[in-house]
Design a protein around this motif. Sequence first.
Motif, PDB file in Angstrom:
ATOM      1  N   GLU A 142       0.821  -1.211   0.000  1.00  0.00           N
ATOM      2  CA  GLU A 142       0.000   0.000   0.000  1.00  0.00           C
ATOM      3  C   GLU A 142       0.857   1.264   0.000  1.00  0.00           C
ATOM      4  O   GLU A 142       0.417   2.316  -0.456  1.00  0.00           O
ATOM      5  CB  GLU A 142      -0.915  -0.001   1.231  1.00  0.00           C
ATOM      6  CG  GLU A 142      -1.833   1.211   1.320  1.00  0.00           C
ATOM      7  CD  GLU A 142      -2.728   1.189   2.543  1.00  0.00           C
ATOM      8  OE1 GLU A 142      -3.537   2.116   2.696  1.00  0.00           O
ATOM      9  OE2 GLU A 142      -2.621   0.238   3.350  1.00  0.00           O
ATOM     10  N   GLU A 160      -3.436  -8.352   4.646  1.00  0.00           N
ATOM     11  CA  GLU A 160      -4.872  -8.591   4.565  1.00  0.00           C
ATOM     12  C   GLU A 160      -5.544  -7.358   3.974  1.00  0.00           C
ATOM     13  O   GLU A 160      -5.361  -6.243   4.464  1.00  0.00           O
ATOM     14  CB  GLU A 160      -5.439  -8.877   5.954  1.00  0.00           C
ATOM     15  CG  GLU A 160      -6.922  -9.184   5.950  1.00  0.00           C
ATOM     16  CD  GLU A 160      -7.450  -9.454   7.351  1.00  0.00           C
ATOM     17  OE1 GLU A 160      -8.387 -10.249   7.480  1.00  0.00           O
ATOM     18  OE2 GLU A 160      -6.910  -8.867   8.311  1.00  0.00           O
ATOM     19  N   GLU A 161      -6.298  -7.565   2.910  1.00  0.00           N
ATOM     20  CA  GLU A 161      -6.959  -6.450   2.239  1.00  0.00           C
ATOM     21  C   GLU A 161      -7.993  -5.816   3.162  1.00  0.00           C
ATOM     22  O   GLU A 161      -8.730  -6.508   3.864  1.00  0.00           O
ATOM     23  CB  GLU A 161      -7.627  -6.938   0.955  1.00  0.00           C
ATOM     24  CG  GLU A 161      -8.045  -5.820   0.024  1.00  0.00           C
ATOM     25  CD  GLU A 161      -8.417  -6.329  -1.355  1.00  0.00           C
ATOM     26  OE1 GLU A 161      -8.741  -5.491  -2.217  1.00  0.00           O
ATOM     27  OE2 GLU A 161      -8.386  -7.557  -1.567  1.00  0.00           O
ATOM     28  N   TYR A 169      -4.140  -2.294   2.761  1.00  0.00           N
ATOM     29  CA  TYR A 169      -3.786  -3.578   3.357  1.00  0.00           C
ATOM     30  C   TYR A 169      -3.345  -3.392   4.802  1.00  0.00           C
ATOM     31  O   TYR A 169      -2.644  -2.425   5.123  1.00  0.00           O
ATOM     32  CB  TYR A 169      -2.647  -4.249   2.582  1.00  0.00           C
ATOM     33  CG  TYR A 169      -3.041  -4.737   1.210  1.00  0.00           C
ATOM     34  CD1 TYR A 169      -3.537  -6.022   1.026  1.00  0.00           C
ATOM     35  CD2 TYR A 169      -2.922  -3.907   0.100  1.00  0.00           C
ATOM     36  CE1 TYR A 169      -3.901  -6.473  -0.235  1.00  0.00           C
ATOM     37  CE2 TYR A 169      -3.287  -4.347  -1.163  1.00  0.00           C
ATOM     38  CZ  TYR A 169      -3.776  -5.632  -1.320  1.00  0.00           C
ATOM     39  OH  TYR A 169      -4.140  -6.074  -2.562  1.00  0.00           O
ATOM     40  N   GLY A 178      -5.105 -13.263   5.441  1.00  0.00           N
ATOM     41  CA  GLY A 178      -4.573 -12.602   4.262  1.00  0.00           C
ATOM     42  C   GLY A 178      -3.683 -13.499   3.422  1.00  0.00           C
ATOM     43  O   GLY A 178      -3.763 -14.720   3.467  1.00  0.00           O
TER      44      GLY A 178
END
Length: 485
Positions: A142, A160-161, A169, A178
């Motif tokens: 990110e 993890e989105e 993330y 994730g």
Amino acid sequence: MKPFIRSAPSIAADARYIIVGDVHGCVEQLEQLVEKVNYVKGKDCLFIIGDYVNKGPDSIGVVRACQRLGAYGVLGNHDYTLLRCCARMRRRPFTPEDLRDPVKRLAQKFPKDCEYYLRGLPHIVRIPRHNLLLVHAGLNVEHALEEQNVEEVMHLRRLEEVPNRPGGYNAIAKGMKGERWGTLWKGPEMVIFGHDAFSGFQSHPYACGIDTGCVYGDPLTCVVYGPNSTAGEFFSVPGLPKLENEMKGLPPPNSGIYEQHEGDLAKLIIRPTTRPTPATSGTIGARPVFLAAPLGYTEALEGVRGEGVPSAKTTSNLTATVTSTNTLMTPTSASPSRLATPTCPTNVRLLETTTVNTREVQRSTLLALSATRELSAIAVLLGMPLYSNEIDAMLGAEAKDDVAQEAFWMPFARLVLVAAEGMSERSASELASTEAAVQLALDVCEEMEGVGTALHAELLKFIASARENQKWPKRIVKCAEALVS
């Protein structure tokens, strides 16, 4: 806090960049690897990917060797923890209780010049010639490189989105949420990283993980970039003998005391896995290993008891004596669900003994493993008397306990059945290795009528999947069919 970023020194056209995975105090293995790749001081450029210290037998020796070899590197989370202990010690002397922690004991004797060496390490290194980035743990996709968070750079394993935030993330340091961050990194730089020994060697399009678990008895690995290896060439040497730490009076490498941010659960579960490791130069092999044994499993210590090691007679239905040995185990050739008795000296020094509620440990462990669909790990636990006897007793005692059924047995059985339904593509041998876990879930549905009724739909889906792939053992399918007939 933003990261400290450096560029690697420029070297001659015929020289090489040699990047070594997490060393963790294994100085002999480091010296063997450097010799194997024919490192030339003053010509080649040697890097350590972080975690010079802790867990292994000679952390000071590793830093001294790196000083002697003229090695560079990046700061790892264990190096950072040690530096914090050194700083704290100068503000307030350690108490005897503090010194039960091997990291604080190391800080007490850590030489000033070794401390200064670690304090001079950056968090990220650029190697422009080969378009490489070196970090200890990983990068959050990110953020731009200069905007990375230092804690994440040293600790993250997965991303993890974030819902409702496109491209956002969360960094995951522990657990299986994730995806591995390397699968999400799109370059253009190739990132070389370490830290994640439990995943072993990782190869992604733009990221390569080279912590292959030297301190756990697996190889110490390096990757070499040079005029004849522009895409990177891998070399490795055998890792630390598994019981060397115990012989030196230290906790074993996988002891939770080295990772203070780990929860108790991480110290109490056994996680069978296939950890990929580069077995020889340029090749990748794999072998099953056991990362940790449950702390109270006294049967595995039969015949190697030292002073203070509890016997099996000291355990009861409700409590178990827990030691900090956390001995590494390997499966026997006879059955993957049994543990081989480790060979270790009779003078193993145990540093800590506590008492825990065994049933709470069982519940937490089974829920954690079922939530991550590690049914083979559950099956391994059920092959161990400390777990299986207690679980059988729990199942009998709580057959009419609505609270226990709602809080534990129903979610556990549901998670196992859902995981089993989704395993239709697995081989028959893989399914057989999870049989004990599925059988326990079916036993729960049979013994606890309310659970069986509530999970009727899950049972039907599992039966349909099992009939379709025809790989599950027939007795498992018949047992499930009997519950819905």
